[in-house]
Design a protein around this motif. Structure first.
Motif, PDB file in Angstrom:
ATOM      1  N   GLN A   3     -12.369  40.692  86.242  1.00  0.00           N
ATOM      2  CA  GLN A   3     -13.733  40.224  86.517  1.00  0.00           C
ATOM      3  C   GLN A   3     -14.086  40.577  87.955  1.00  0.00           C
ATOM      4  O   GLN A   3     -13.227  40.619  88.825  1.00  0.00           O
ATOM      5  N   LEU A   8     -16.773  36.058  90.278  1.00  0.00           N
ATOM      6  CA  LEU A   8     -15.806  34.959  90.368  1.00  0.00           C
ATOM      7  C   LEU A   8     -16.184  33.977  91.471  1.00  0.00           C
ATOM      8  O   LEU A   8     -16.082  32.763  91.308  1.00  0.00           O
ATOM      9  N   LEU A  12     -16.929  30.112  90.913  1.00  0.00           N
ATOM     10  CA  LEU A  12     -16.219  29.087  91.698  1.00  0.00           C
ATOM     11  C   LEU A  12     -17.206  28.068  92.255  1.00  0.00           C
ATOM     12  O   LEU A  12     -16.921  26.874  92.330  1.00  0.00           O
ATOM     13  N   GLU A  48     -12.954  32.592  81.010  1.00  0.00           N
ATOM     14  CA  GLU A  48     -12.081  33.725  81.336  1.00  0.00           C
ATOM     15  C   GLU A  48     -11.506  33.572  82.745  1.00  0.00           C
ATOM     16  O   GLU A  48     -10.335  33.853  82.992  1.00  0.00           O
ATOM     17  N   ALA A  49     -12.330  33.080  83.664  1.00  0.00           N
ATOM     18  CA  ALA A  49     -11.888  32.959  85.058  1.00  0.00           C
ATOM     19  C   ALA A  49     -10.902  31.808  85.251  1.00  0.00           C
ATOM     20  O   ALA A  49      -9.907  31.948  85.962  1.00  0.00           O
ATOM     21  N   PHE A  50     -11.190  30.666  84.634  1.00  0.00           N
ATOM     22  CA  PHE A  50     -10.412  29.468  84.945  1.00  0.00           C
ATOM     23  C   PHE A  50      -9.559  28.958  83.780  1.00  0.00           C
ATOM     24  O   PHE A  50      -8.878  27.937  83.914  1.00  0.00           O
TER      25      PHE A  50
ATOM     26  N   ALA B  77     -11.380  34.943  95.277  1.00  0.00           N
ATOM     27  CA  ALA B  77     -12.753  34.618  94.868  1.00  0.00           C
ATOM     28  C   ALA B  77     -12.811  33.456  93.887  1.00  0.00           C
ATOM     29  O   ALA B  77     -13.800  32.737  93.820  1.00  0.00           O
ATOM     30  N   LYS B  78     -11.728  33.256  93.120  1.00  0.00           N
ATOM     31  CA  LYS B  78     -11.760  32.111  92.207  1.00  0.00           C
ATOM     32  C   LYS B  78     -11.120  30.872  92.824  1.00  0.00           C
ATOM     33  O   LYS B  78     -10.836  29.895  92.148  1.00  0.00           O
TER      34      LYS B  78
END
Lengths: 158, 143
Positions: A3, A8, A12, A48-50, B77-78
């Protein structure tokens, strides 16, 4: 799949906003607006990110906060339910039991009888460490317990 | 003191942006800013802590291949990098000052037993806790 770091960072921001005010209502549209992406794109990208859908993440934060209030304050459970974003005590109690495996009242008694050594760990990190690990949906968790029984669907809007 | 921690680094997405954030907003000083081709060694210091440098490093060549750099950028970034703690004399004052400068706070100051803490992120996504110790942090139940 990879990603974009720019996306992202914006996802966040939505996660941070849920952390900051988990008692508020966080519709997908509102979260998507914070992340500057379309509502359709948001839920998929967030998961997908977390690794967890946004509303389930919000649920874990609310329960985490409720646990802290049960432990650290003398607030009545009804008040804690309201402060952490639930509209009814019944829904709060049910979801709390589904997630933690015990009722708010018994968790309060148990937490208070357990001493801990944590003066040197920042409070927020302590809470994160105690966050309920919700790998499956609450409804799924409930289904596992009461196979064959009529499923109680939560009508709570998160 | 002859032994101890001298430099600890953060990954940032853009070193100029990080420099502006940590120096112009947080009030740190530049300790070292040296370039060699694509590589830039950039460290800053808190004014009252001359024995410690905070490195602001950008993932990429020549240290990382493209795929590794991409992964590191994603992780930062996350918000998945470890928490950082900034100790201050007055958490509320720091919150007011940095908020006015547009710093992205993730938590407003909260008073808890003997401490006040808040949280913010740098532009890259690194998360900081701001902690002010008022009294010895002994909660009645932890004794």
């Amino acid at each position: 799949m990879s990603q974009s770091p720019g996306l992202l960072r914006r996802l966040l921001r939505a996660k941070d906003r849920m952390d900051r005010t988990s008692h508020e209502e966080w519709s997908i549209h509102r979260l998507a607006w914070v992340s500057a992406v379309s509502a359709a794109h948001f839920a998929r990208s967030f998961k997908e990110a977390f690794g967890i859908p946004p509303h389930r993440y919000l649920l874990t934060r609310r329960i985490e906060r409720a646990i802290a209030l049960l432990r650290d304050t003398d607030l009545p459970i009804t008040e804690i339910a309201l402060q952490t974003g639930w509209k009814s005590l019944g829904t709060f109690g049910r979801i709390f039991r589904d997630v933690t495996g015990e009722s708010p009242g018994s968790l309060r008694v148990r937490e208070r009888s357990t001493p801990y050594e944590r003066e040197h760990v920042p409070e927020c990190s302590v809470r994160a460490a105690n966050r309920p690990d919700l790998k499956i949906a609450v409804s799924e968790k409930r289904r596992e317990k009461i196979v064959g029984k009529t499923e109680l669907q939560s009508t709570e809007v998160l | 003191m002859t032994q101890g921690i001298d430099v600890v680094g953060l990954y940032v997405r853009d070193q100029d942006e990080a420099l502006d954030f940590y120096v112009a907003k947080l009030g740190f000083h530049v300790h070292t800013d040296v370039r060699n081709g694509d590589y830039r060694w950039l460290t800053v210091q808190s004014p009252e802590q001359p024995s410690f440098q905070l490195g602001l490093f950008k993932p990429g060549p020549p240290v990382h291949d493209a795929a590794t750099a991409q992964t590191l950028h994603e992780v930062v970034a996350k918000g998945a990098m470890p928490p950082l703690v900034y100790v201050v004399d007055n958490c509320h004052a720091v919150y007011e000052r940095l908020s006015a400068l547009g710093v992205e706070f993730t938590q407003e100051p909260i008073d808890r037993y003997g401490t006040v803490d808040a949280g913010f992120r740098d532009p890259s996504g690194n998360g900081w806790k701001v902690i002010q110790v008022i009294a010895r942090p002994h909660s009645p139940r932890s004794q």
